[in-house]
Design a protein around this motif. Structure first.
Motif, PDB file in Angstrom:
ATOM      1  N   THR A  56       0.900  -1.171   0.115  1.00  0.00           N
ATOM      2  CA  THR A  56       0.001   0.042  -0.160  1.00  0.00           C
ATOM      3  C   THR A  56       0.892   1.199   0.103  1.00  0.00           C
ATOM      4  OG1 THR A  56      -1.908  -1.113   1.123  1.00  0.00           O
ATOM      5  CG2 THR A  56      -1.604   1.277   1.367  1.00  0.00           C
ATOM      6  N   GLU A  57       0.412   2.058  -0.940  1.00  0.00           N
ATOM      7  CA  GLU A  57       1.241   3.447  -0.978  1.00  0.00           C
ATOM      8  C   GLU A  57       0.469   4.553  -0.299  1.00  0.00           C
ATOM      9  OE1 GLU A  57       3.738   2.691  -5.022  1.00  0.00           O
ATOM     10  OE2 GLU A  57       1.525   2.521  -5.457  1.00  0.00           O
ATOM     11  N   VAL A  58      -0.780   4.652  -0.512  1.00  0.00           N
ATOM     12  CA  VAL A  58      -1.710   5.502  -0.060  1.00  0.00           C
ATOM     13  C   VAL A  58      -2.795   5.186   0.693  1.00  0.00           C
ATOM     14  CG1 VAL A  58      -3.292   7.603  -0.753  1.00  0.00           C
ATOM     15  CG2 VAL A  58      -1.211   7.016  -2.098  1.00  0.00           C
ATOM     16  N   TRP A  59      -2.884   5.420   1.843  1.00  0.00           N
ATOM     17  CA  TRP A  59      -4.135   4.941   3.048  1.00  0.00           C
ATOM     18  C   TRP A  59      -4.962   6.034   3.027  1.00  0.00           C
ATOM     19  CZ3 TRP A  59      -4.178   1.333   6.995  1.00  0.00           C
ATOM     20  CH2 TRP A  59      -5.335   1.400   8.045  1.00  0.00           C
ATOM     21  N   VAL A  60      -6.402   5.746   2.678  1.00  0.00           N
ATOM     22  CA  VAL A  60      -7.711   6.622   2.678  1.00  0.00           C
ATOM     23  C   VAL A  60      -8.436   6.299   3.503  1.00  0.00           C
ATOM     24  CG1 VAL A  60      -9.385   7.472   1.247  1.00  0.00           C
ATOM     25  CG2 VAL A  60      -7.197   7.215   0.157  1.00  0.00           C
ATOM     26  N   GLY A  61      -8.942   6.934   4.384  1.00  0.00           N
ATOM     27  CA  GLY A  61      -9.870   6.711   5.558  1.00  0.00           C
ATOM     28  C   GLY A  61      -9.421   6.861   7.170  1.00  0.00           C
ATOM     29  N   PRO A  62     -10.115   6.140   7.781  1.00  0.00           N
ATOM     30  CA  PRO A  62      -9.891   6.491   9.219  1.00  0.00           C
ATOM     31  C   PRO A  62      -8.865   5.193   9.661  1.00  0.00           C
ATOM     32  CG  PRO A  62     -12.038   5.175   8.902  1.00  0.00           C
ATOM     33  CD  PRO A  62     -11.591   5.429   7.601  1.00  0.00           C
ATOM     34  N   GLY A  63      -8.724   5.425  10.998  1.00  0.00           N
ATOM     35  CA  GLY A  63      -8.141   4.211  11.956  1.00  0.00           C
ATOM     36  C   GLY A  63      -6.839   4.137  11.425  1.00  0.00           C
ATOM     37  N   PHE A  64      -5.915   4.846  10.767  1.00  0.00           N
ATOM     38  CA  PHE A  64      -4.536   4.630  10.962  1.00  0.00           C
ATOM     39  C   PHE A  64      -3.692   5.149  12.090  1.00  0.00           C
ATOM     40  CE2 PHE A  64      -0.266   6.377  10.015  1.00  0.00           C
ATOM     41  CZ  PHE A  64       0.303   5.580   9.131  1.00  0.00           C
ATOM     42  N   SER A  65      -2.494   4.160  12.244  1.00  0.00           N
ATOM     43  CA  SER A  65      -1.776   4.158  13.586  1.00  0.00           C
ATOM     44  C   SER A  65      -0.562   4.121  13.034  1.00  0.00           C
ATOM     45  CB  SER A  65      -2.165   3.126  14.428  1.00  0.00           C
ATOM     46  OG  SER A  65      -1.864   1.969  13.936  1.00  0.00           O
ATOM     47  N   ALA A  66       0.496   4.458  14.017  1.00  0.00           N
ATOM     48  CA  ALA A  66       1.738   4.325  13.873  1.00  0.00           C
ATOM     49  C   ALA A  66       2.091   2.986  13.221  1.00  0.00           C
ATOM     50  CB  ALA A  66       2.527   4.961  14.807  1.00  0.00           C
ATOM     51  N   GLU A  67       1.662   1.872  14.114  1.00  0.00           N
ATOM     52  CA  GLU A  67       2.100   0.597  13.797  1.00  0.00           C
ATOM     53  C   GLU A  67       1.598   0.223  12.263  1.00  0.00           C
ATOM     54  OE1 GLU A  67       2.877  -3.409  14.118  1.00  0.00           O
ATOM     55  OE2 GLU A  67       3.304  -1.710  15.614  1.00  0.00           O
ATOM     56  N   HIS A  68       0.461   0.657  11.438  1.00  0.00           N
ATOM     57  CA  HIS A  68       0.340   0.541  10.327  1.00  0.00           C
ATOM     58  C   HIS A  68       1.485   1.181   9.459  1.00  0.00           C
ATOM     59  CE1 HIS A  68      -4.081   0.306  11.431  1.00  0.00           C
ATOM     60  NE2 HIS A  68      -3.881  -0.553  10.911  1.00  0.00           N
ATOM     61  N   GLY A  69       1.781   2.111   9.995  1.00  0.00           N
ATOM     62  CA  GLY A  69       2.917   2.756   8.953  1.00  0.00           C
ATOM     63  C   GLY A  69       4.334   1.902   9.231  1.00  0.00           C
ATOM     64  N   ARG A  70       4.522   1.286  10.124  1.00  0.00           N
ATOM     65  CA  ARG A  70       5.748   0.464  10.455  1.00  0.00           C
ATOM     66  C   ARG A  70       5.579  -0.849   9.565  1.00  0.00           C
ATOM     67  NH1 ARG A  70       5.936   2.932  15.642  1.00  0.00           N
ATOM     68  NH2 ARG A  70       4.275   1.363  16.335  1.00  0.00           N
ATOM     69  N   ARG A  71       4.367  -1.569   9.406  1.00  0.00           N
ATOM     70  CA  ARG A  71       4.116  -2.534   8.458  1.00  0.00           C
ATOM     71  C   ARG A  71       3.815  -2.143   7.092  1.00  0.00           C
ATOM     72  NH1 ARG A  71      -0.357  -3.668  12.179  1.00  0.00           N
ATOM     73  NH2 ARG A  71      -1.545  -3.839  10.580  1.00  0.00           N
ATOM     74  N   LEU A  72       3.926  -1.009   6.634  1.00  0.00           N
ATOM     75  CA  LEU A  72       3.725  -0.554   5.222  1.00  0.00           C
ATOM     76  C   LEU A  72       4.939   0.197   5.023  1.00  0.00           C
ATOM     77  CD1 LEU A  72       0.139   0.664   5.531  1.00  0.00           C
ATOM     78  CD2 LEU A  72       0.714  -1.701   4.542  1.00  0.00           C
ATOM     79  N   PRO A  73       5.908  -0.708   4.295  1.00  0.00           N
ATOM     80  CA  PRO A  73       7.132   0.071   3.930  1.00  0.00           C
ATOM     81  C   PRO A  73       7.167   0.994   2.591  1.00  0.00           C
ATOM     82  CG  PRO A  73       6.928  -2.191   3.223  1.00  0.00           C
ATOM     83  CD  PRO A  73       6.080  -2.066   4.166  1.00  0.00           C
ATOM     84  N   ARG A  74       6.205   0.825   1.828  1.00  0.00           N
ATOM     85  CA  ARG A  74       6.102   1.790   0.892  1.00  0.00           C
ATOM     86  C   ARG A  74       5.062   2.833   0.785  1.00  0.00           C
ATOM     87  NH1 ARG A  74       5.156  -1.935  -4.560  1.00  0.00           N
ATOM     88  NH2 ARG A  74       5.608   0.108  -5.497  1.00  0.00           N
TER      89      ARG A  74
END
Length: 335
Positions: A56-74
């Motif tokens: 995933t390169e662009v996240w659209v919507g609610p619920g984002f966390s720093a943990e998501h960022g760490r799991r999504l290198p792109r």
């Protein structure tokens, strides 16, 4: 639409034709999925659901966390499909290096219309006159003292972003003199737009104070008892920004004593947490005849989701051609 949009955009896309991997986080109705897919089919490939793919390169919507960022290198960007990102979200994105946060201004026209509707309703005492007529009481007829003439008066627009600019244009069309303040004046602003540091200088001129500010550490409590005292007697306050920009007690006191003519409020200090009644404030604004209350609905109108999706598609297309500045939130300031 609190559960509709999703994740990030690839660092590789520099020209239209490359396909971004976009994730719609949360629950998207099938028709919403079909619409955004159709509008962005030339430059975006979508997935939907609670768990985004690792590419995933662009996240659209609610619920984002720093943990998501760490799991999504792109991951490159997080987009919230509304105007005001929460402080919590800003902090989460700030903690992920290389990821930017973006919002949408799809509801700017609708919110502007609400601000102007509230201004006119208060100035013309529409709500109390309506209630009286429903009781067969024509007492408001022919009473000049129950309405204000806006033409020739001064509007002070607090916040000169997408909504504030539109409010200013409408006020000028009504024949009002317009002043505006924003965080800092910018090149190309009209001469009547000033930095917020000069706010107290202009408050005594404001027959109507119209607020479209977001809630940040800088704006919380910006309009307190001292600022309200600087307003002319019988001024109007309209707030379509965020409730806590105003000191709750100071505003109530000024309205309940009649020092201010009235207020139109679409944003509040308290929000529903259970079964009705859910009062929007610790103070009984709902008992005041000179206040028009609406339930934070200014950004909504028939067809607004189609406008939202088209605005989202335009933003993603900007990403696809390498422009990551569009609608970017200042992570240091929170807006």
């Amino acid at each position: 639409m609190g559960t509709i949009l999703g994740p990030s955009y690839p660092r590789r896309c520099a020209k239209l034709g490359s396909v971004m991997r976009v994730h719609g986080a949360g629950q998207w109705a099938p028709e919403a999925q079909e619409t955004v897919g159709r509008l962005t089919r030339r430059f975006a490939s979508w997935t939907f659901g609670e768990e985004p793919p690792t590419d995933t390169e662009v996240w659209v919507g609610p619920g984002f966390s720093a943990e998501h960022g760490r799991r999504l290198p792109r991951l490159r960007a997080v987009v919230v499909p509304w105007a005001g990102p929460s402080r919590e979200l800003v902090e989460q994105v700030r903690s992920v290096p290389g990821v930017s946060l973006h919002n949408l201004h799809h509801n700017a026209d609708a919110t502007t219309e609400m601000a102007v509707a509230l201004l006119l309703a208060v100035a013309k005492s529409v709500a109390p006159r309506d209630r009286a007529m429903r009781q067969g009481d024509w007492g408001g007829r022919g009473r000049a003292s129950s309405a204000l003439l806006l033409r020739g008066s001064t509007a002070l627009v607090l916040g000169y972003g997408a909504i504030g600019r539109r409010i200013a244009r409408v006020c000028r069309a009504l024949g009002m003199r317009v002043l505006a303040v924003r965080r800092e004046a910018r090149a190309g602003d009209p001469a009547w737009v000033h930095p917020v540091a000069r706010l107290k200088e202009f408050l005594p001129e404001a027959d109507a104070l119209l607020c479209s500010l977001p809630l940040t550490e800088e704006t919380r409590g910006l309009i307190g008892s001292r600022e309200i005292e600087l307003l002319p007697e019988r001024a109007i306050v309209v707030n379509v920004g965020r409730g806590p920009v105003f000191d709750e007690d100071a505003l109530y006191e000024a309205l309940s004593t009649g020092r201010l003519w009235g207020a139109g409020l679409d944003v509040w200090w308290q929000y529903p947490s259970g079964e009705p009644p859910n009062w929007p404030s610790r103070r009984p604004f709902h008992e005041l005849e000179n206040v028009v209350l609406t339930p934070h609905c200014g950004g909504w109108a028939e067809g607004i989701d189609e406008v939202r999706f088209r605005e989202l598609a335009r933003l993603l297309r900007r990403f696809a051609v390498g422009d990551w500045t569009a609608n970017a939130v200042d992570l240091a300031r929170g807006y």
